[in-house]
Scaffold this active site. Structure first.
Site, PDB file in Angstrom:
ATOM      1  N   GLU A   1       0.057   5.718  -1.688  1.00 23.84           N
ATOM      2  CA  GLU A   1       1.388   5.602  -1.540  1.00 23.84           C
ATOM      3  C   GLU A   1       1.868   6.590  -1.305  1.00 23.84           C
ATOM      4  O   GLU A   1       0.684   7.848  -1.507  1.00 23.84           O
ATOM      5  CB  GLU A   1       2.112   5.787  -3.150  1.00 23.84           C
ATOM      6  CG  GLU A   1       2.293   4.944  -3.954  1.00 23.84           C
ATOM      7  CD  GLU A   1       3.306   4.618  -5.701  1.00 23.84           C
ATOM      8  OE1 GLU A   1       3.809   6.249  -5.062  1.00 23.84           O
ATOM      9  OE2 GLU A   1       2.769   3.823  -6.211  1.00 23.84           O
ATOM     10  N   SER A  30       2.592  -0.768 -11.335  1.00 21.31           N
ATOM     11  CA  SER A  30       3.780  -1.358 -12.132  1.00 21.31           C
ATOM     12  C   SER A  30       2.564  -1.698 -13.578  1.00 21.31           C
ATOM     13  O   SER A  30       3.320  -2.310 -14.170  1.00 21.31           O
ATOM     14  CB  SER A  30       4.135  -2.902 -11.325  1.00 21.31           C
ATOM     15  OG  SER A  30       3.587  -3.863 -10.873  1.00 21.31           O
ATOM     16  N   LYS A  44      -4.571   0.264  -2.941  1.00 24.18           N
ATOM     17  CA  LYS A  44      -3.417   0.262  -1.977  1.00 24.18           C
ATOM     18  C   LYS A  44      -2.838   1.900  -2.129  1.00 24.18           C
ATOM     19  O   LYS A  44      -3.030   2.127  -3.381  1.00 24.18           O
ATOM     20  CB  LYS A  44      -2.056  -0.705  -2.539  1.00 24.18           C
ATOM     21  CG  LYS A  44      -0.215  -0.223  -1.320  1.00 24.18           C
ATOM     22  CD  LYS A  44       0.434  -1.101  -2.285  1.00 24.18           C
ATOM     23  CE  LYS A  44       1.078  -0.774  -3.653  1.00 24.18           C
ATOM     24  NZ  LYS A  44       1.353   0.336  -3.821  1.00 24.18           N
ATOM     25  N   GLU A  46       9.303  -0.263   0.680  1.00 26.21           N
ATOM     26  CA  GLU A  46       9.952  -0.473  -0.820  1.00 26.21           C
ATOM     27  C   GLU A  46      10.988   0.383  -1.641  1.00 26.21           C
ATOM     28  O   GLU A  46      11.667   1.443  -1.351  1.00 26.21           O
ATOM     29  CB  GLU A  46       8.823   0.307  -2.482  1.00 26.21           C
ATOM     30  CG  GLU A  46       9.780  -0.091  -3.457  1.00 26.21           C
ATOM     31  CD  GLU A  46       9.027  -0.091  -4.306  1.00 26.21           C
ATOM     32  OE1 GLU A  46       7.544   0.341  -4.830  1.00 26.21           O
ATOM     33  OE2 GLU A  46       9.345  -0.614  -5.777  1.00 26.21           O
TER      34      GLU A  46
HETATM   35  O1  KIV Z   1       3.392  -1.106  -8.644  1.00 25.86           O
HETATM   36  C1  KIV Z   1       3.038  -1.791  -7.640  1.00 25.86           C
HETATM   37  O2  KIV Z   1       3.165  -3.463  -8.249  1.00 25.86           O
HETATM   38  C2  KIV Z   1       4.203  -1.803  -6.496  1.00 25.86           C
HETATM   39  C3  KIV Z   1       4.663  -2.753  -5.298  1.00 25.86           C
HETATM   40  C4  KIV Z   1       6.342  -3.068  -6.205  1.00 25.86           C
HETATM   41  C5  KIV Z   1       4.635  -2.528  -3.846  1.00 25.86           C
HETATM   42  O3  KIV Z   1       3.913  -1.018  -5.989  1.00 25.86           O
END
Ligand code: KIV
Length: 275
Positions: free
Chosen positions: A115, A45, A113, A182
């Site tokens: 996706e 983000s 993390k 999400e």
């Molecule tokens: O990129 C991000 O900030 C995220 C969160 C919204 C979980 O993936």
């Protein structure tokens, strides 16, 4: 106390709620870390709230590593999770493991993390086999925005809802220690949360998740391009910043800033020798 993936797993067992926030820089990470937040996600983000892109797809590994390093320098106790950017893990297992490794080795993050559901389980397994903890991410996964046709709530029909439940189970089986959910209906998030033994971290997925995460600029009202329904303003920092910037401009224009206490002195004796 330093948070680790064990903190996350224990919290799921004890029913204690987990808190996460995003951060992208040293000063903000330090402030967040002082507030007993369990985890800081250096989210991709970044692309939208810091770099001004319309989505997250332009964010690169170099962008992510640069900001993750800054967050790590500001964090003592929270678990720092680096977000794998678009095309850093999709093309091959080699890319996935090598780029996940860069978050740990170069930036100092403790986990990554990524996706996606079943389709990224081989990547999750390979990264976990390399001894790197992985957080999954299901539902509205922003890197799939073009496939979704926009930023839309996911899992609202039977096929999609069933697939999300199956994907969550597969991500758990692949070795992930937690999953971000999400923008999915709260009741679906509850079913997912009770069907897996790793914690779910919700954003727009209701209060039944095992933890919550928000983008800090959203929850402090600092990002005005759009406001998702799931965001609550916990403080009006955007307004405070605007007021501060306006007051600065006013005082500089009026000549009241800088005042005496902001200025440095020199002995008159030295000054007199200058002219
Ligand atoms: O990129 C991000 O900030 C995220 C969160 C919204 C979980 O993936």
């Amino acid at each position: 106390m330093k948070n680790s993936i064990s903190t996350f797993i224990s919290a799921k067992k004890s029913g204690e709620k987990l808190t996460m926030l995003t951060a992208y820089d040293y000063s903000t990470a330090k402030l967040i870390d002082e507030c007993n937040v369990n985890g800081i996600l250096v989210g991709d983000s970044l692309g939208m709230v810091c770099l001004g892109y319309k989505d997250t797809l332009s964010v690169t590994m170099d962008d992510m590593l640069h900001h993750t390093k800054a967050v790590v320098r500001g964090t003592k106790n929270a678990l720092v999770v680096g977000d794998m950017p678009f095309m850093s893990y999709q093309a091959s297992l080699y890319d996935a493991v090598t780029n996940a490794g860069r978050f740990i080795q170069e930036a100092g993050a403790q986990a990554i993390k990524l996706e996606g559901g079943a389709v990224v389980c081989p990547q999750i397994k390979a990264i976990v086999n390399a001894q790197i903890p992985v957080m999954g991410h299901l539902g509205l996964t922003p890197q799939s925005v073009n496939m979704f046709g926009g930023f839309k709530v996911q899992g609202k029909n039977i096929t999609d809802a069933q697939k999300l439940i199956e994907d969550a189970k597969k991500i758990e089986a692949a070795g992930a220690f937690a999953i971000v959910l999400e923008c999915i209906p709260s009741k679906l998030a509850n079913i997912i949360s009770s069907n897996i033994t790793i914690p779910t971290i919700g954003i727009g997925a209701g209060g039944g998740c095992d933890g919550q995460i928000l983008v800090y600029q959203d929850m402090l009202n600092m990002f005005s391009d759009f406001k998702p329904k799931f965001v609550k303003n916990f403080a009006n920092v955007g307004d405070l910043m605007r007021d501060g910037f306006k007051l600065y401009v006013k005082e500089v224009n009026e000549g009241t800033f800088p005042a005496k206490e902001h200025c440095f002195k020199i002995d008159d004796e030295i000054l007199n020798k200058l002219y």
